[in-house]
Motif scaffolding. Structure first.
Motif, PDB file in Angstrom:
ATOM      1  N   MET A   1       0.852  -1.171   0.000  1.00 53.51           N
ATOM      2  CA  MET A   1       0.000   0.000   0.000  1.00 53.51           C
ATOM      3  C   MET A   1       0.890   1.224   0.000  1.00 53.51           C
ATOM      4  O   MET A   1       1.978   1.214   0.565  1.00 53.51           O
ATOM      5  CB  MET A   1      -0.893   0.021   1.233  1.00 53.51           C
ATOM      6  N   ASN A   2       0.402   2.253  -0.633  1.00 59.03           N
ATOM      7  CA  ASN A   2       1.119   3.514  -0.655  1.00 59.03           C
ATOM      8  C   ASN A   2       0.063   4.613  -0.568  1.00 59.03           C
ATOM      9  O   ASN A   2      -0.855   4.648  -1.388  1.00 59.03           O
ATOM     10  CB  ASN A   2       1.929   3.647  -1.947  1.00 59.03           C
ATOM     11  N   VAL A   3       0.179   5.455   0.444  1.00 56.75           N
ATOM     12  CA  VAL A   3      -0.763   6.562   0.587  1.00 56.75           C
ATOM     13  C   VAL A   3      -0.061   7.850   0.205  1.00 56.75           C
ATOM     14  O   VAL A   3       1.129   8.037   0.468  1.00 56.75           O
ATOM     15  CB  VAL A   3      -1.343   6.652   2.022  1.00 56.75           C
ATOM     16  N   PHE A   4      -0.806   8.743  -0.444  1.00 55.21           N
ATOM     17  CA  PHE A   4      -0.241   9.991  -0.939  1.00 55.21           C
ATOM     18  C   PHE A   4      -1.001  11.182  -0.379  1.00 55.21           C
ATOM     19  O   PHE A   4      -2.219  11.262  -0.525  1.00 55.21           O
ATOM     20  CB  PHE A   4      -0.314  10.049  -2.471  1.00 55.21           C
ATOM     21  N   GLY A   5      -0.276  12.090   0.225  1.00 52.63           N
ATOM     22  CA  GLY A   5      -0.829  13.375   0.608  1.00 52.63           C
ATOM     23  C   GLY A   5      -0.502  14.350  -0.502  1.00 52.63           C
ATOM     24  O   GLY A   5       0.672  14.534  -0.848  1.00 52.63           O
ATOM     25  N   ILE A   6      -1.518  14.924  -1.106  1.00 60.83           N
ATOM     26  CA  ILE A   6      -1.325  15.821  -2.240  1.00 60.83           C
ATOM     27  C   ILE A   6      -2.501  16.780  -2.291  1.00 60.83           C
ATOM     28  O   ILE A   6      -3.627  16.410  -1.950  1.00 60.83           O
ATOM     29  CB  ILE A   6      -1.191  15.013  -3.557  1.00 60.83           C
ATOM     30  N   SER A   7      -2.252  17.995  -2.695  1.00 64.01           N
ATOM     31  CA  SER A   7      -3.345  18.964  -2.767  1.00 64.01           C
ATOM     32  C   SER A   7      -4.254  18.641  -3.954  1.00 64.01           C
ATOM     33  O   SER A   7      -3.820  18.081  -4.959  1.00 64.01           O
ATOM     34  CB  SER A   7      -2.809  20.385  -2.887  1.00 64.01           C
ATOM     35  N   ALA A   8      -5.513  18.994  -3.807  1.00 63.13           N
ATOM     36  CA  ALA A   8      -6.529  18.657  -4.806  1.00 63.13           C
ATOM     37  C   ALA A   8      -6.187  19.196  -6.189  1.00 63.13           C
ATOM     38  O   ALA A   8      -6.450  18.522  -7.195  1.00 63.13           O
ATOM     39  CB  ALA A   8      -7.894  19.172  -4.351  1.00 63.13           C
ATOM     40  N   GLU A   9      -5.583  20.360  -6.267  1.00 60.37           N
ATOM     41  CA  GLU A   9      -5.291  20.941  -7.585  1.00 60.37           C
ATOM     42  C   GLU A   9      -4.189  20.206  -8.339  1.00 60.37           C
ATOM     43  O   GLU A   9      -4.031  20.367  -9.535  1.00 60.37           O
ATOM     44  CB  GLU A   9      -4.960  22.442  -7.483  1.00 60.37           C
ATOM     45  N   HIS A  10      -3.426  19.366  -7.654  1.00 58.19           N
ATOM     46  CA  HIS A  10      -2.340  18.628  -8.305  1.00 58.19           C
ATOM     47  C   HIS A  10      -2.692  17.167  -8.598  1.00 58.19           C
ATOM     48  O   HIS A  10      -1.870  16.440  -9.163  1.00 58.19           O
ATOM     49  CB  HIS A  10      -1.075  18.677  -7.440  1.00 58.19           C
ATOM     50  N   LEU A  11      -3.887  16.757  -8.224  1.00 56.80           N
ATOM     51  CA  LEU A  11      -4.257  15.342  -8.365  1.00 56.80           C
ATOM     52  C   LEU A  11      -4.200  14.828  -9.798  1.00 56.80           C
ATOM     53  O   LEU A  11      -3.613  13.779 -10.062  1.00 56.80           O
ATOM     54  CB  LEU A  11      -5.656  15.101  -7.803  1.00 56.80           C
ATOM     55  N   ASP A  12      -4.798  15.537 -10.722  1.00 56.86           N
ATOM     56  CA  ASP A  12      -4.868  15.033 -12.093  1.00 56.86           C
ATOM     57  C   ASP A  12      -3.482  14.855 -12.705  1.00 56.86           C
ATOM     58  O   ASP A  12      -3.218  13.841 -13.364  1.00 56.86           O
ATOM     59  CB  ASP A  12      -5.729  15.944 -12.965  1.00 56.86           C
ATOM     60  N   ALA A  13      -2.592  15.804 -12.490  1.00 58.08           N
ATOM     61  CA  ALA A  13      -1.226  15.691 -13.022  1.00 58.08           C
ATOM     62  C   ALA A  13      -0.500  14.516 -12.393  1.00 58.08           C
ATOM     63  O   ALA A  13       0.199  13.766 -13.082  1.00 58.08           O
ATOM     64  CB  ALA A  13      -0.458  16.991 -12.785  1.00 58.08           C
ATOM     65  N   PHE A  14      -0.674  14.333 -11.089  1.00 60.96           N
ATOM     66  CA  PHE A  14      -0.016  13.224 -10.420  1.00 60.96           C
ATOM     67  C   PHE A  14      -0.554  11.890 -10.922  1.00 60.96           C
ATOM     68  O   PHE A  14       0.208  10.955 -11.176  1.00 60.96           O
ATOM     69  CB  PHE A  14      -0.188  13.313  -8.900  1.00 60.96           C
ATOM     70  N   VAL A  15      -1.860  11.775 -11.074  1.00 58.49           N
ATOM     71  CA  VAL A  15      -2.465  10.529 -11.534  1.00 58.49           C
ATOM     72  C   VAL A  15      -1.953  10.162 -12.930  1.00 58.49           C
ATOM     73  O   VAL A  15      -1.641   9.002 -13.210  1.00 58.49           O
ATOM     74  CB  VAL A  15      -4.009  10.607 -11.506  1.00 58.49           C
ATOM     75  N   ALA A  16      -1.822  11.150 -13.810  1.00 58.30           N
ATOM     76  CA  ALA A  16      -1.312  10.880 -15.156  1.00 58.30           C
ATOM     77  C   ALA A  16       0.094  10.299 -15.094  1.00 58.30           C
ATOM     78  O   ALA A  16       0.405   9.328 -15.800  1.00 58.30           O
ATOM     79  CB  ALA A  16      -1.326  12.159 -15.986  1.00 58.30           C
ATOM     80  N   ARG A  17       0.933  10.841 -14.238  1.00 58.66           N
ATOM     81  CA  ARG A  17       2.297  10.309 -14.102  1.00 58.66           C
ATOM     82  C   ARG A  17       2.292   8.954 -13.405  1.00 58.66           C
ATOM     83  O   ARG A  17       3.107   8.096 -13.712  1.00 58.66           O
ATOM     84  CB  ARG A  17       3.170  11.283 -13.343  1.00 58.66           C
ATOM     85  N   TRP A  18       1.397   8.776 -12.444  1.00 56.50           N
ATOM     86  CA  TRP A  18       1.296   7.493 -11.761  1.00 56.50           C
ATOM     87  C   TRP A  18       0.945   6.390 -12.751  1.00 56.50           C
ATOM     88  O   TRP A  18       1.485   5.290 -12.677  1.00 56.50           O
ATOM     89  CB  TRP A  18       0.253   7.566 -10.643  1.00 56.50           C
ATOM     90  N   GLU A  19       0.053   6.684 -13.685  1.00 63.24           N
ATOM     91  CA  GLU A  19      -0.317   5.695 -14.698  1.00 63.24           C
ATOM     92  C   GLU A  19       0.898   5.253 -15.508  1.00 63.24           C
ATOM     93  O   GLU A  19       1.030   4.081 -15.852  1.00 63.24           O
ATOM     94  CB  GLU A  19      -1.395   6.251 -15.623  1.00 63.24           C
ATOM     95  N   GLN A  20       1.803   6.175 -15.788  1.00 63.72           N
ATOM     96  CA  GLN A  20       3.025   5.823 -16.513  1.00 63.72           C
ATOM     97  C   GLN A  20       3.917   4.902 -15.682  1.00 63.72           C
ATOM     98  O   GLN A  20       4.470   3.923 -16.194  1.00 63.72           O
ATOM     99  CB  GLN A  20       3.794   7.083 -16.906  1.00 63.72           C
ATOM    100  N   ARG A  21       4.044   5.198 -14.396  1.00 62.25           N
ATOM    101  CA  ARG A  21       4.849   4.327 -13.522  1.00 62.25           C
ATOM    102  C   ARG A  21       4.182   2.962 -13.367  1.00 62.25           C
ATOM    103  O   ARG A  21       4.844   1.931 -13.365  1.00 62.25           O
ATOM    104  CB  ARG A  21       5.067   4.986 -12.157  1.00 62.25           C
ATOM    105  N   ALA A  22       2.855   2.950 -13.256  1.00 62.56           N
ATOM    106  CA  ALA A  22       2.132   1.688 -13.109  1.00 62.56           C
ATOM    107  C   ALA A  22       2.275   0.839 -14.370  1.00 62.56           C
ATOM    108  O   ALA A  22       2.394  -0.390 -14.275  1.00 62.56           O
ATOM    109  CB  ALA A  22       0.659   1.955 -12.805  1.00 62.56           C
ATOM    110  N   ALA A  23       2.289   1.462 -15.526  1.00 56.82           N
ATOM    111  CA  ALA A  23       2.474   0.718 -16.776  1.00 56.82           C
ATOM    112  C   ALA A  23       3.835   0.033 -16.792  1.00 56.82           C
ATOM    113  O   ALA A  23       3.968  -1.100 -17.290  1.00 56.82           O
ATOM    114  CB  ALA A  23       2.323   1.654 -17.976  1.00 56.82           C
ATOM    115  N   LEU A  24       4.833   0.670 -16.235  1.00 61.30           N
ATOM    116  CA  LEU A  24       6.154   0.067 -16.127  1.00 61.30           C
ATOM    117  C   LEU A  24       6.119  -1.119 -15.159  1.00 61.30           C
ATOM    118  O   LEU A  24       6.629  -2.196 -15.455  1.00 61.30           O
ATOM    119  CB  LEU A  24       7.177   1.103 -15.650  1.00 61.30           C
TER     120      LEU A  24
END
Length: 105
Positions: A1-24
């Motif tokens: 499990m990995n929990v992330f504290g991040i502000s709401a305005e940065h969520l979409d950008a982070f999720v897009a990058r997370w998808e790239q890491r998850a694909a790897l």
């Protein structure tokens, strides 16, 4: 499990990058699945929670030690556009429930 504290305005950008890491990660031996959960409220302390399943601890350790993954993960931590705090750990299931099924009559 990995929990992330991040502000709401940065969520979409982070999720897009997370998808790239998850694909790897999905190409690595021992990977089973992963789900990234998003909080329904902007007031929730951890806006994102990742739950991944691996065949073994060793498979997970090998995948997260991979230089390409480490580079991508570090870039996410260092990105001033998506300030995050992250806390990951390995957990064992201690209690499990599933939907009750009715006994045939």
């Amino acid at each position: 499990m990995n929990v992330f504290g991040i502000s709401a305005e940065h969520l979409d950008a982070f999720v897009a990058r997370w998808e790239q890491r998850a694909a790897l990660m999905r190409t690595r031996p021992g990977f089973i699945d992963s789900r990234l959960h998003r909080a329904r409220s902007a007031e929730t302390r951890f806006q994102l929670v990742n739950v991944s399943h691996w065949e073994s601890r060793e498979a997970w350790e090998a995948a997260t030690a991979d230089p390409e993954f480490r580079e991508r993960a570090q870039a996410a931590q260092d990105d001033p556009q998506t300030r995050i705090t992250s806390s990951r750990g390995l957990y064992d299931v201690v209690v499990e429930f599933s939907a009750a099924t009715a006994e045939p009559e």
